[in-house]
Design an enzyme around this catalytic site. Structure first.
Site, PDB file in Angstrom:
ATOM      1  N   ALA A  61       0.805  -1.230   0.000  1.00 20.95           N
ATOM      2  CA  ALA A  61       0.000   0.000   0.000  1.00 20.95           C
ATOM      3  C   ALA A  61       0.835   1.275   0.000  1.00 20.95           C
ATOM      4  O   ALA A  61       0.478   2.265   0.621  1.00 20.95           O
ATOM      5  CB  ALA A  61      -0.947  -0.007   1.181  1.00 20.95           C
ATOM      6  N   HIS A  64       4.544   4.837  -4.423  1.00 23.46           N
ATOM      7  CA  HIS A  64       5.988   5.030  -4.613  1.00 23.46           C
ATOM      8  C   HIS A  64       6.267   6.271  -5.448  1.00 23.46           C
ATOM      9  O   HIS A  64       5.498   6.621  -6.331  1.00 23.46           O
ATOM     10  CB  HIS A  64       6.576   3.830  -5.365  1.00 23.46           C
ATOM     11  N   VAL A 187     -13.059 -15.487 -18.014  1.00 16.43           N
ATOM     12  CA  VAL A 187     -12.968 -15.718 -19.453  1.00 16.43           C
ATOM     13  C   VAL A 187     -12.160 -16.996 -19.650  1.00 16.43           C
ATOM     14  O   VAL A 187     -10.998 -17.073 -19.259  1.00 16.43           O
ATOM     15  CB  VAL A 187     -12.300 -14.528 -20.176  1.00 16.43           C
ATOM     16  N   SER A 351       5.655  -5.009  -8.712  1.00 13.65           N
ATOM     17  CA  SER A 351       5.413  -4.551  -7.349  1.00 13.65           C
ATOM     18  C   SER A 351       5.134  -3.063  -7.261  1.00 13.65           C
ATOM     19  O   SER A 351       5.313  -2.445  -6.234  1.00 13.65           O
ATOM     20  CB  SER A 351       6.593  -4.932  -6.461  1.00 13.65           C
ATOM     21  N   CYS A 416     -13.718  -2.015  17.207  1.00 13.91           N
ATOM     22  CA  CYS A 416     -12.265  -1.816  17.084  1.00 13.91           C
ATOM     23  C   CYS A 416     -11.952  -0.774  16.018  1.00 13.91           C
ATOM     24  O   CYS A 416     -11.095   0.073  16.202  1.00 13.91           O
ATOM     25  CB  CYS A 416     -11.574  -3.130  16.743  1.00 13.91           C
ATOM     26  N   CYS A 451     -10.058  -7.302  17.062  1.00 19.57           N
ATOM     27  CA  CYS A 451     -10.836  -8.454  17.539  1.00 19.57           C
ATOM     28  C   CYS A 451     -11.223  -9.400  16.413  1.00 19.57           C
ATOM     29  O   CYS A 451     -11.656 -10.516  16.671  1.00 19.57           O
ATOM     30  CB  CYS A 451     -12.073  -8.007  18.327  1.00 19.57           C
ATOM     31  N   CYS A 456     -17.973  -8.083  16.860  1.00 16.49           N
ATOM     32  CA  CYS A 456     -18.903  -7.539  15.864  1.00 16.49           C
ATOM     33  C   CYS A 456     -19.358  -8.556  14.832  1.00 16.49           C
ATOM     34  O   CYS A 456     -20.263  -8.278  14.053  1.00 16.49           O
ATOM     35  CB  CYS A 456     -18.262  -6.354  15.145  1.00 16.49           C
TER      36      CYS A 456
END
Ligand code: FAD
Ligand code: FAD
Lengths: 472, 426
Positions: A61, A64, A187, A351, A416, A451, A456
């Site tokens: 994430a 760059h 496909v 990457s 959370c 959690c 939840c």
């Protein structure tokens, strides 16, 4: 028509599309969005039941700058352009992005000696703002670093971003601007033809005048459907550990390793959600579905992470996962136009594909023109504003005005991550609703916290049954 | 926009409700309990079976009945119990930011009692490798799911594996069976003699218990297909299943404590408190499973009741003691609470004061959790060279149950001395 996930495809090959983009990862979605600017009939199709369900959901994430790309390559250019384009797009559409800057930390003399060379490389890639930091300067910047950090190269502009919102924003904007999105639609066969290729899927046949292969790890397999064998994709696995938000105060920049003869090392980086990420490993595999983690991989990461940021290991682990890079044995992308087939292959997006996505899309539009596509005039795209998943930007649970207008935004369901009922409902009524709990998590962060559903899970399941029709 | 109350209790589980009931009954003024869930009562709400003591007529109470009784007691005593209200952070000392469907609020209190409970570590926190399929959950999620949807078949898969050897693993087995799943095995890391399950799990329909065994990998894409395990002797197997429940392995839900920046006890990961449940932050107390993870509801409730005196003292302007003597464990003991034996508070200012040595620390009971099974161990409590207590226990200690050491064990602790160490030997 918009989004389909099941049932026979509309028209069964007729009317046909001007362009079909196969693969709704961040790259395919960006290409579909770019095409949506033009008066074309466009379809984006993916084998998975959601967009961004391949490599695009499982990366580090980072937006760059491309400072360390191989100068002169297509990748170097597209990463540099993509960084600028996505940075602007993110701000415009509400994709969380934080320009934290990176520090390449040298832990031994060899690495320290490599820093000036990396600075020169950055310069050749057009980045002139890098700076060498001495050990004391580094200690001031990153007080929790482990013992033995000798120096660092600072790279301003390296940013963290939300990969899920990015893909979703592109696909949402594409669909709102008229693109058809067909999910659960692998496909399986291509019958080349003129004027239309026929793409055979389990849900029926799609006609496509022009075809784009954005199949990520399977780009070689898709090429083979059209009789091409230009490269082979080798999955290179990257395992990652996400630490609890309590670790966020331990690190201020993206801490990058200095590449050296002993491998690339691992990074420690904050995430836009307020966690800290450690990884990735780099393991060459044969299995393109091997997105599991391993005991050795996780142990190795913890060992390396403990040297970089010792206090990290005192915190709980919130998530572990792995993604597969599409390596092709070449230090560059494998993007090629095949005019005779009216076909463009977008392969080997290794990457950096998240960063480069918008620039790749523009580049592919040019290649499609080389293949005879006349895109026609440009028109503005339908606007999008994405729900914010970033911790550094206002979240609904703290928004008094929003809660006053709609009390559901004051009803926290996922404690959370502080995701409210209002956000869950909004996800299910959005342009591309989630197909299951993982899709809901990528759209809202619900169940993605420390959690992992202990508190939840049951309530989210009930809400999914209430709001979502396609949900398991 | 800041509202003021006398006592703000965060968390309406057994601990918070007991504290609120006691405080309201003792005339603490406005006592407000915040509960983020839509119903008050805490974890027992989801434990639909006996195991929560009995009512006035001696009839066994199940979890929901126990929870209702606790909520009623707090309300009747005069506490205000608010549900659907989340405390999200600290705006200032003793001032909490709150989110609710009715809007945002900032509530200032003269004393805050944190009673936010604990959770079971999920699969990821246990670093279990493998794929990330559906069908992976904790006992907490399992119980909530069954409580929410009713015990309908298929709710929790068809064939399940339970991980863990504490009593909560038995609850997981029972709940899975209620929901129509076959329990293929219970896998626990501890050796055979050290699980709470006994042979066959001590069920009418036995369940295979694989003790001394660890989970090495989860397999399956989309849905779970199996759990790979390795036994102590190195043998490996893959247990076919579509559901795996990770049980026990508690971690306090200590977010508000961390945001406050007060120290945590290394053994429990709960806040360090003194014997009167004071944290290092003046005016902030902590009780219940937040302190130590999974203990029975009655223990959590007892802590809630026990905090009342110290909160009243705080409201009366008594000073907040600073310093105190740390308590640690040695040998095969996992943790001890409280983490601090405080000096007796003296009249004076109401903020933290350091006291001139030497001061005897008031004797308080200790709660100790063994790391493994200990057959009639000798327990000692010492401070430096001074032996405060030593006794061979008549009982066998087990790792899923704590032992309470009466206050006499800490009688004579020097409030200005070095750390107190609790040790065990077989
Ligand atoms: C560990 C790791 C870390 C990374 N870190 C970063 C980073 O920090 N920054 C960055 O910019 N990049 C990073 N990347 C790279 C980035 O994630 C990828 O370059 C990018 O996601 C590739 O996107 P894609 O759309 O090409 O592929 P994918 O996301 O894999 O999408 C391909 C899609 O094609 C579909 N598909 C395949 N075959 C067919 C078919 N026959 N029919 C229909 N659909 C099909 C698949 O279902 C899939 O959804 C990282 C990658 C990894 C693995
Ligand atoms: C599966 C299982 C089975 C059990 N079986 C038994 C049994 O048979 N017998 C027995 O005696 N005990 C049993 N227990 C233990 C018992 O449930 C606990 O001891 C007891 O609930 C602990 O009470 P507590 O008040 O400390 O915490 P909890 O009951 O966890 O209550 C904490 C409350 O705080 C709320 N909260 C947390 N953070 C916030 C916030 N920021 N804002 C607002 N509210 C917040 C939570 O929603 C929760 O309601 C069992 C526990 C489990 C998990």
């Amino acid at each position: 028509m918009g989004v389909t996930r099941r049932g026979p495809l509309p028209g069964d090959g007729d009317p046909a599309y001007d362009v079909v983009v196969v693969g709704a990862g961040v790259v395919g979605a960006a290409i579909a969005r770019a095409l949506a600017r033009h008066p074309l009939r466009v379809a984006l199709v993916d084998a998975a039941d959601d967009v961004g369900d391949g490599t695009s959901k499982a990366n580090t994430a980072i937006l760059h700058t491309g400072f360390d790309a191989v100068p002169g390559t297509l990748e170097a250019r597209l990463v540099r352009e993509g960084h600028r384009l996505l940075d602007a797009y993110a701000r415009q559409t509400g994709i969380p992005v934080e320009p934290l800057g990176a520090l390449l930390v040298a832990w031994d003399e060899q690495q320290r000696a490599a820093l000036p060379r990396l600075a020169q490389k950055a310069e050749r890639n057009g980045h002139r703002t890098t700076r060498l930091l001495s050990a004391p300067e580094l200690a001031l910047r990153e007080p929790h670093l482990g013992a033995g950090a000798l120096a660092a190269l600072e790279v301003p502009g390296e940013s963290v971003i939300c990969p899920w919102t990015t893909t979703l924003a592109y696909a949402t904007q594409a669909v709102r601007s008229g693109v058809d999105l067909h999910l659960s639609c692998r496909v399986e066969e291509v019958r080349p033809g003129d004027p239309y290729h026929r793409l055979v899927t389990r849900r029926g046949v799609l006609g496509a005048r022009h075809l784009v292969n954005a199949c990520g790890l399977h780009a070689d397999g898709f090429d083979a459907l059209l009789g091409r064998a230009d490269f082979t994709v080798t999955p290179r696995r990257g395992q990652l550990v996400v630490f609890d938000k309590f670790a966020r105060d331990l690190v201020r920049h993206i801490l990058l390793p200095v590449p050296g003869p002993l491998g690339k090392g691992v990074l420690v980086s904050p995430t836009v959600y307020g966690n800290v990420m450690l990884g990735p490993t780099a393991e060459d595999l044969d299995d393109k579905t091997a997105t599991g983690t391993t005991a050795e991989g996780l142990a190795g990461l913890r060992e390396q992470g403990g040297r970089i940021l010792p206090a990290l290991l005192d915190e709980e682990v919130t998530a572990v996962y792995a993604g597969l890079r599409a390596a092709t044995g070449q230090e560059d992308y494998r993007i090629a136009a095949h005019p005779a087939l009216r076909y463009v292959t977008v392969g080997g997006i290794r990457s950096t594909g998240l960063t480069a996505s918008l620039a790749i899309a523009d580049h592919v539009l040019g290649l499609l023109a080389d293949c005879g596509l006349d895109p026609g005039p440009e028109r503005p795209l339908a606007p999008v504003r994405m729900p914010n998943l970033g911790e550094s930007f206002p979240r609904p649970y703290r928004d008094a005005g929003l809660i006053a207008r709609n009390a559901e935004f004051g009803a926290i369901v996922c404690h959370c991550e502080r995701v409210t009922r209002g956000e869950i409902r909004a996800a299910f009524t959005s342009t591309i609703p989630p197909a299951g709990p993982d899709g809901l998590r990528r759209r809202t962060r619900a169940r993605g916290g420390r959690c992992q559903g202990h508190f939840c899970g049951a309530e989210l399941r009930a809400l999914s049954e209430e709001y979502g029709e396609g949900t398991r | 926009m800041t509202r003021t109350v006398d006592v703000l209790v965060v968390g309406a589980g057994p601990a918070g409700l007991a504290a609120a009931a006691g405080l309201a009954a003792a005339g603490a003024g406005r006592v407000e309990v915040l509960e983020r869930e839509t119903d008050a009562g805490g974890v027992p709400r989801h434990c639909v079976r006996p195991g929560f003591g009995s009512d006035a007529l001696g009839r066994p109470l199940d979890g929901p009945a126990y929870a209702r009784r606790a909520v009623r007691a707090a309300s009747r005593a005069g506490a205000t119990v608010r549900t659907g209200v989340s405390a999200t952070g600290w705006a200032a000392p003793l001032t909490l930011d709150v989110t609710a469907p009715t809007g945002l609020e900032r509530i200032r209190a003269r004393a805050v009692v944190l009673a936010t409970g604990a959770r079971e570590r999920p699969r990821s926190a246990r670093l279990v490798p493998g794929s990330r399929p559906a069908g992976v959950l904790t006992t907490g999620e399992l119980q909530r799911t069954v409580a929410r949807f009713g015990a309908r078949a298929g709710l929790a898969g068809r064939r399940a594996v339970v991980v863990g050897g504490d009593p909560v693993a038995r609850h997981a087995v029972r709940t899975l069976r209620e929901a129509g799943a076959v329990v293929a095995a219970v896998v626990c890391e501890r050796p055979g003699t050290a699980t709470a399950l006994g042979v066959g799990g001590a069920f009418a329909t036995p369940v295979p218990v694989l003790s001394g065994t660890v989970v090495t990998e989860l397999t399956g894409r989309g849905r779970l297909t199996g759990v790979a395990v390795r036994a102590g002797d190195g043998r490996t197997a893959v247990l076919r299943c579509d559901t795996v429940v990770f049980t026990g392995d508690w971690i306090p839900d200590h977010e508000l404590v961390r945001l406050l920046g007060v120290p945590l006890a290394p053994g429990t990961r709960g806040p360090v408190t003194d014997g009167d449940f004071r944290t290092a932050e003046p005016g902030v107390f902590a009780v219940g499973n937040l302190l130590h993870g999974g203990e029975p509801a009655r223990r959590a409730a007892a802590e809630g009741r026990a905090v009342v005196g110290a909160v009243l003292a705080r409201l009366a302007g008594r000073p907040w003691p600073a310093g105190g003597v740390p308590v640690a464990t040695e040998g095969p003991l996992r943790w001890v609470t409280p983490g601090l034996l405080g000096p007796a508070p003296v009249p004076g200012t109401s903020e933290a004061v350091s006291l001139p040595p030497p001061v005897p620390a008031p004797p308080v009971p200790l709660l100790v959790r063994p790391e493994r099974r200990l057959v009639r161990p000798v327990l000692t409590v010492r401070q430096g060279d001074v032996l405060l207590g030593r006794e061979r226990l008549a009982a066998t200690l087990v790792p899923w149950r704590s032992v309470r050491l009466g206050p006499w064990w800490t009688d004579g602790v020097d409030g200005a001395g070095g750390p107190v160490v609790v040790a065990a030997e077989e």
